[in-house]
Scaffold this active site. Structure first.
Site, PDB file in Angstrom:
ATOM      1  N   HIS A   1       0.855  -1.188   0.000  1.00 26.26           N
ATOM      2  CA  HIS A   1       0.000   0.000   0.000  1.00 26.26           C
ATOM      3  C   HIS A   1       0.892   1.239   0.000  1.00 26.26           C
ATOM      4  O   HIS A   1       1.930   1.279   0.669  1.00 26.26           O
ATOM      5  CB  HIS A   1      -0.902  -0.020   1.230  1.00 26.26           C
ATOM      6  CG  HIS A   1      -1.896   1.098   1.264  1.00 26.26           C
ATOM      7  ND1 HIS A   1      -1.563   2.379   1.660  1.00 26.26           N
ATOM      8  CD2 HIS A   1      -3.215   1.132   0.965  1.00 26.26           C
ATOM      9  CE1 HIS A   1      -2.634   3.148   1.594  1.00 26.26           C
ATOM     10  NE2 HIS A   1      -3.646   2.413   1.165  1.00 26.26           N
TER      11      HIS A   1
ATOM     12  N   ASP B   1       0.950   4.138   1.456  1.00 22.21           N
ATOM     13  CA  ASP B   1       1.328   4.689   2.759  1.00 22.21           C
ATOM     14  C   ASP B   1       2.290   3.762   3.499  1.00 22.21           C
ATOM     15  O   ASP B   1       3.170   4.215   4.231  1.00 22.21           O
ATOM     16  CB  ASP B   1       0.089   4.929   3.616  1.00 22.21           C
ATOM     17  CG  ASP B   1      -0.828   6.001   3.032  1.00 22.21           C
ATOM     18  OD1 ASP B   1      -0.306   6.916   2.365  1.00 22.21           O
ATOM     19  OD2 ASP B   1      -2.046   5.912   3.241  1.00 22.21           O
ATOM     20  N   LYS B   2       2.123   2.449   3.309  1.00 23.89           N
ATOM     21  CA  LYS B   2       3.021   1.510   3.969  1.00 23.89           C
ATOM     22  C   LYS B   2       4.391   1.472   3.289  1.00 23.89           C
ATOM     23  O   LYS B   2       5.411   1.240   3.947  1.00 23.89           O
ATOM     24  CB  LYS B   2       2.400   0.115   3.979  1.00 23.89           C
ATOM     25  CG  LYS B   2       1.348  -0.043   5.042  1.00 23.89           C
ATOM     26  CD  LYS B   2       1.991  -0.158   6.404  1.00 23.89           C
ATOM     27  CE  LYS B   2       1.391   0.812   7.387  1.00 23.89           C
ATOM     28  NZ  LYS B   2       2.190   1.034   8.578  1.00 23.89           N
TER      29      LYS B   2
ATOM     30  N   GLU C   1      10.239  11.767   7.089  1.00 20.37           N
ATOM     31  CA  GLU C   1       8.961  11.630   6.383  1.00 20.37           C
ATOM     32  C   GLU C   1       9.243  11.255   4.932  1.00 20.37           C
ATOM     33  O   GLU C   1      10.183  11.762   4.320  1.00 20.37           O
ATOM     34  CB  GLU C   1       8.167  12.934   6.422  1.00 20.37           C
ATOM     35  CG  GLU C   1       8.020  13.550   7.811  1.00 20.37           C
ATOM     36  CD  GLU C   1       7.195  12.706   8.750  1.00 20.37           C
ATOM     37  OE1 GLU C   1       6.447  11.826   8.265  1.00 20.37           O
ATOM     38  OE2 GLU C   1       7.282  12.921   9.966  1.00 20.37           O
TER      39      GLU C   1
ATOM     40  N   GLU D   1      14.468  15.707   9.692  1.00 24.54           N
ATOM     41  CA  GLU D   1      15.684  16.132  10.373  1.00 24.54           C
ATOM     42  C   GLU D   1      16.387  14.938  10.999  1.00 24.54           C
ATOM     43  O   GLU D   1      15.743  13.980  11.440  1.00 24.54           O
ATOM     44  CB  GLU D   1      15.362  17.178  11.446  1.00 24.54           C
ATOM     45  CG  GLU D   1      14.373  16.703  12.496  1.00 24.54           C
ATOM     46  CD  GLU D   1      14.158  17.757  13.567  1.00 24.54           C
ATOM     47  OE1 GLU D   1      14.254  18.952  13.242  1.00 24.54           O
ATOM     48  OE2 GLU D   1      13.917  17.389  14.728  1.00 24.54           O
TER      49      GLU D   1
ATOM     50  N   LYS E   1      -5.745  -4.233   0.360  1.00 24.31           N
ATOM     51  CA  LYS E   1      -6.391  -3.827   1.608  1.00 24.31           C
ATOM     52  C   LYS E   1      -7.365  -4.928   2.021  1.00 24.31           C
ATOM     53  O   LYS E   1      -7.916  -5.633   1.181  1.00 24.31           O
ATOM     54  CB  LYS E   1      -7.162  -2.514   1.442  1.00 24.31           C
ATOM     55  CG  LYS E   1      -6.340  -1.338   0.983  1.00 24.31           C
ATOM     56  CD  LYS E   1      -7.182  -0.080   0.787  1.00 24.31           C
ATOM     57  CE  LYS E   1      -7.520   0.562   2.108  1.00 24.31           C
ATOM     58  NZ  LYS E   1      -8.137   1.916   1.928  1.00 24.31           N
TER      59      LYS E   1
ATOM     60  N   PHE F   1      -8.472  -3.980 -10.704  1.00 22.69           N
ATOM     61  CA  PHE F   1      -7.517  -3.241  -9.870  1.00 22.69           C
ATOM     62  C   PHE F   1      -6.118  -3.553 -10.388  1.00 22.69           C
ATOM     63  O   PHE F   1      -5.403  -4.373  -9.835  1.00 22.69           O
ATOM     64  CB  PHE F   1      -7.693  -3.654  -8.412  1.00 22.69           C
ATOM     65  CG  PHE F   1      -6.846  -2.896  -7.409  1.00 22.69           C
ATOM     66  CD1 PHE F   1      -6.016  -1.842  -7.774  1.00 22.69           C
ATOM     67  CD2 PHE F   1      -6.872  -3.264  -6.069  1.00 22.69           C
ATOM     68  CE1 PHE F   1      -5.245  -1.160  -6.847  1.00 22.69           C
ATOM     69  CE2 PHE F   1      -6.107  -2.600  -5.118  1.00 22.69           C
ATOM     70  CZ  PHE F   1      -5.289  -1.552  -5.507  1.00 22.69           C
TER      71      PHE F   1
ATOM     72  N   ASP G   1      -1.911   5.979  -6.292  1.00 19.79           N
ATOM     73  CA  ASP G   1      -2.263   6.917  -5.226  1.00 19.79           C
ATOM     74  C   ASP G   1      -0.992   7.252  -4.467  1.00 19.79           C
ATOM     75  O   ASP G   1      -0.202   6.365  -4.136  1.00 19.79           O
ATOM     76  CB  ASP G   1      -3.295   6.276  -4.282  1.00 19.79           C
ATOM     77  CG  ASP G   1      -3.868   7.251  -3.281  1.00 19.79           C
ATOM     78  OD1 ASP G   1      -3.645   8.464  -3.435  1.00 19.79           O
ATOM     79  OD2 ASP G   1      -4.532   6.798  -2.328  1.00 19.79           O
ATOM     80  N   ALA G   2      -0.772   8.513  -4.164  1.00 15.05           N
ATOM     81  CA  ALA G   2       0.419   8.906  -3.421  1.00 15.05           C
ATOM     82  C   ALA G   2       0.391   8.312  -2.018  1.00 15.05           C
ATOM     83  O   ALA G   2      -0.667   8.110  -1.418  1.00 15.05           O
ATOM     84  CB  ALA G   2       0.516  10.425  -3.347  1.00 15.05           C
TER      85      ALA G   2
ATOM     86  N   ARG H   1       0.156   7.771   7.756  1.00 18.09           N
ATOM     87  CA  ARG H   1      -1.282   7.910   7.468  1.00 18.09           C
ATOM     88  C   ARG H   1      -2.085   6.662   7.826  1.00 18.09           C
ATOM     89  O   ARG H   1      -3.290   6.624   7.576  1.00 18.09           O
ATOM     90  CB  ARG H   1      -1.500   8.245   5.986  1.00 18.09           C
ATOM     91  CG  ARG H   1      -1.192   9.683   5.663  1.00 18.09           C
ATOM     92  CD  ARG H   1      -1.969  10.176   4.455  1.00 18.09           C
ATOM     93  NE  ARG H   1      -1.695   9.401   3.244  1.00 18.09           N
ATOM     94  CZ  ARG H   1      -2.050   9.801   2.032  1.00 18.09           C
ATOM     95  NH1 ARG H   1      -2.688  10.951   1.866  1.00 18.09           N
ATOM     96  NH2 ARG H   1      -1.782   9.053   0.972  1.00 18.09           N
ATOM     97  N   LYS H   2      -1.453   5.660   8.394  1.00 18.15           N
ATOM     98  CA  LYS H   2      -2.174   4.433   8.736  1.00 18.15           C
ATOM     99  C   LYS H   2      -1.990   4.103  10.214  1.00 18.15           C
ATOM    100  O   LYS H   2      -1.683   2.980  10.596  1.00 18.15           O
ATOM    101  CB  LYS H   2      -1.688   3.274   7.845  1.00 18.15           C
ATOM    102  CG  LYS H   2      -2.154   3.418   6.403  1.00 18.15           C
ATOM    103  CD  LYS H   2      -3.665   3.279   6.294  1.00 18.15           C
ATOM    104  CE  LYS H   2      -4.187   3.518   4.880  1.00 18.15           C
ATOM    105  NZ  LYS H   2      -4.220   4.943   4.527  1.00 18.15           N
TER     106      LYS H   2
ATOM    107  N   LYS I   1      10.574   7.654  13.153  1.00 12.78           N
ATOM    108  CA  LYS I   1      10.985   8.338  14.380  1.00 12.78           C
ATOM    109  C   LYS I   1      11.907   7.455  15.211  1.00 12.78           C
ATOM    110  O   LYS I   1      11.613   6.279  15.439  1.00 12.78           O
ATOM    111  CB  LYS I   1       9.760   8.714  15.211  1.00 12.78           C
ATOM    112  CG  LYS I   1       8.826   9.683  14.490  1.00 12.78           C
ATOM    113  CD  LYS I   1       7.566   9.947  15.295  1.00 12.78           C
ATOM    114  CE  LYS I   1       6.636  10.885  14.517  1.00 12.78           C
ATOM    115  NZ  LYS I   1       5.363  11.098  15.235  1.00 12.78           N
TER     116      LYS I   1
ATOM    117  N   LYS J   1      11.568   9.822  20.506  1.00 11.17           N
ATOM    118  CA  LYS J   1      10.235  10.378  20.243  1.00 11.17           C
ATOM    119  C   LYS J   1       9.208   9.516  20.974  1.00 11.17           C
ATOM    120  O   LYS J   1       8.996   8.351  20.632  1.00 11.17           O
ATOM    121  CB  LYS J   1       9.924  10.390  18.753  1.00 11.17           C
ATOM    122  CG  LYS J   1      10.518  11.565  17.974  1.00 11.17           C
ATOM    123  CD  LYS J   1      12.000  11.509  17.833  1.00 11.17           C
ATOM    124  CE  LYS J   1      12.517  12.566  16.853  1.00 11.17           C
ATOM    125  NZ  LYS J   1      13.989  12.593  16.827  1.00 11.17           N
TER     126      LYS J   1
ATOM    127  N   ASP K   1       6.095   9.560  20.881  1.00  9.38           N
ATOM    128  CA  ASP K   1       5.033   9.054  20.012  1.00  9.38           C
ATOM    129  C   ASP K   1       5.227   7.565  19.774  1.00  9.38           C
ATOM    130  O   ASP K   1       4.260   6.794  19.731  1.00  9.38           O
ATOM    131  CB  ASP K   1       5.045   9.770  18.657  1.00  9.38           C
ATOM    132  CG  ASP K   1       4.295  11.084  18.681  1.00  9.38           C
ATOM    133  OD1 ASP K   1       3.504  11.304  19.614  1.00  9.38           O
ATOM    134  OD2 ASP K   1       4.499  11.887  17.758  1.00  9.38           O
TER     135      ASP K   1
END
Length: 391
Positions: free
Chosen positions: A16, A18-19, A44, A57, A170, A235, A243-244, A249-250, A270, A274, A276
């Site tokens: 995918h 995003d992955k 990123e 960074e 998906k 598909f 798709d970008a 995003r997941k 990260k 971090k 997060d």
């Protein structure tokens, strides 16, 4: 809590968009931490039609700082491993751009350990951990089976057993719960990229077989209309060409499939200063050990931090009315900081996070995985005995 209801979770494959971005970002983390365990990384990634773009960074000991060529090699290696050799996205021919730069000195002064000052959190925020007794890995069943479906598709694609599959896919699983327990599948969905011109009826039969292999015996829907395979039809164009993709995003796929709260921060790209990432890992670790110890059937933990401050601002435990074995949320809130120091450095030390261990986390979930060697240390249940004694 409701006793009888339907609940749904989704997953996305390693291919995918995003992955793809998440895995590239974590490859950069692993590259830097492999050279310098104290490296700082916030990477990123964006992927689109034949383009890979990095930004963020970093900080690393100058003598071992990876070169742009090494970073590019790591990024292309991820795309190759996933299996993208398509006209619109190819590991070898996609354009690569790197806009990583040095870490802000303003952030560094708050995070770095110095003198009597302990290492501070890399940012402010809230992080959640969760565990429940729905599966052997103490994960929500809807997400657990969503991941397993896509892992089987990927395994058979890589082995050549399903050479008509392409990397992007998906899944979505809706389960019926009775008396608070999952008992059967109500709706099953897969959308998967496939070879040009491949017969959709054959594809549907194949995916139905994967569903049958994955779901527990007796859980498959009786109604064939409850199964959706490529519901839009063909598909063929997928992945970053269709798709970008962007890092982070997941986050619901990465965590608990919507069955638990989420603080909003992504993990991939990260380094473990971090919170997060590291505090979300330790929150899962604590929640899983509580459930594994038989002290509750369901547990949510929240931690909060301020940038530059070492100690968490708050710790919250919710057992959702499922406590047992004499446990209470209030008592656990006292006990947990005694078992694990919940500062960024304490978490990293306890879980062994300053190692190049992150690429495997970036597809099919950060939680509910099998701990092995240094990987997925937050999935260990080595606090069970101490927790039983403490409550």
């Amino acid at each position: 809590m409701r006793s009888n209801y339907l609940f749904t979770s989704e997953s996305v494959s390693e291919g995918h968009p995003d992955k793809v971005a998440d895995q590239i970002s974590d490859a950069v983390v692993d590259l830097f931490i492999g050279r310098d365990p104290e490296a700082r990384v916030a990477c990123e990634t964006m992927v689109t039609t034949n383009r890979i773009i990095l930004a963020g960074e970093v900080r690393c000991r100058e003598a071992v700082t990876p070169t742009i060529a090494e970073i590019e090699e790591a990024a292309r290696g991820i795309v190759k491993k996933i299996g993208y050799e398509q006209h619109g996205f190819h590991w070898q021919f996609a354009e690569f751009a790197c806009h990583l730069h040095g870490q802000s000195a303003d952030i560094a002064q708050g995070v770095d350990e110095s003198g009597n000052k302990d290492e501070g959190a890399g940012d402010q925020g809230i992080m959640f951990g969760f565990a429940c007794d729905e599966t052997p890995d103490l994960m929500p069943a809807t997400l657990y089976y969503s991941h397993r479906i896509l892992e089987q598709l990927a395994a058979e694609r890589h082995s050549g057993a399903a050479d008509f599959l392409e990397p992007d896919s998906k899944s979505q699983v809706t389960l019926a719960y009775e008396n608070g327990k999952p008992v059967r599948a109500v709706k099953l969905v897969v959308s998967t990229q496939h070879a040009k011109g491949y017969d959709q009826a054959k594809l549907r039969d194949y995916v139905k077989g994967v569903f049958a292999d994955t779901m527990p015996q007796g859980w498959m829907p009786n109604d064939d209309d409850a199964i959706f395979v490529n519901p839009t039809g063909v598909f063929e164009v997928g992945g970053p060409d269709g798709d970008a993709g962007l890092t982070g995003r997941k986050i619901i796929v990465d965590t608990y499939g919507g069955a638990a709260p989420h603080g909003g921060g992504a993990f991939s790209g990260k380094d473990p200063t971090k919170v997060d990432r590291s505090a979300a890992y330790v929150s899962r670790y604590l929640a899983k050990n509580i459930v594994a110890a038989g002290l509750a059937r369901r547990c949510t933990i929240q931690l909060s931090y301020a940038i530059g401050v070492a100690e968490p601002l708050s710790l919250y435990v919710d057992l959702h009315g499922t406590e047992q074995g004499g446990a209470t949320a209030a008592r656990l809130e006292q006990v947990l900081p005694e078992l694990v120091r919940l500062t960024p450095k304490g978490i990293r030390t306890h879980l062994g996070l300053n190692k190049p261990i992150y690429v495997p986390t970036a597809a099919y979930g950060h939680f509910g995985r099998k701990p092995a060697n240094d990987l997925f240390s937050w999935e260990k249940t080595d606090l069970v005995d101490a927790l039983k004694q403490a409550v």
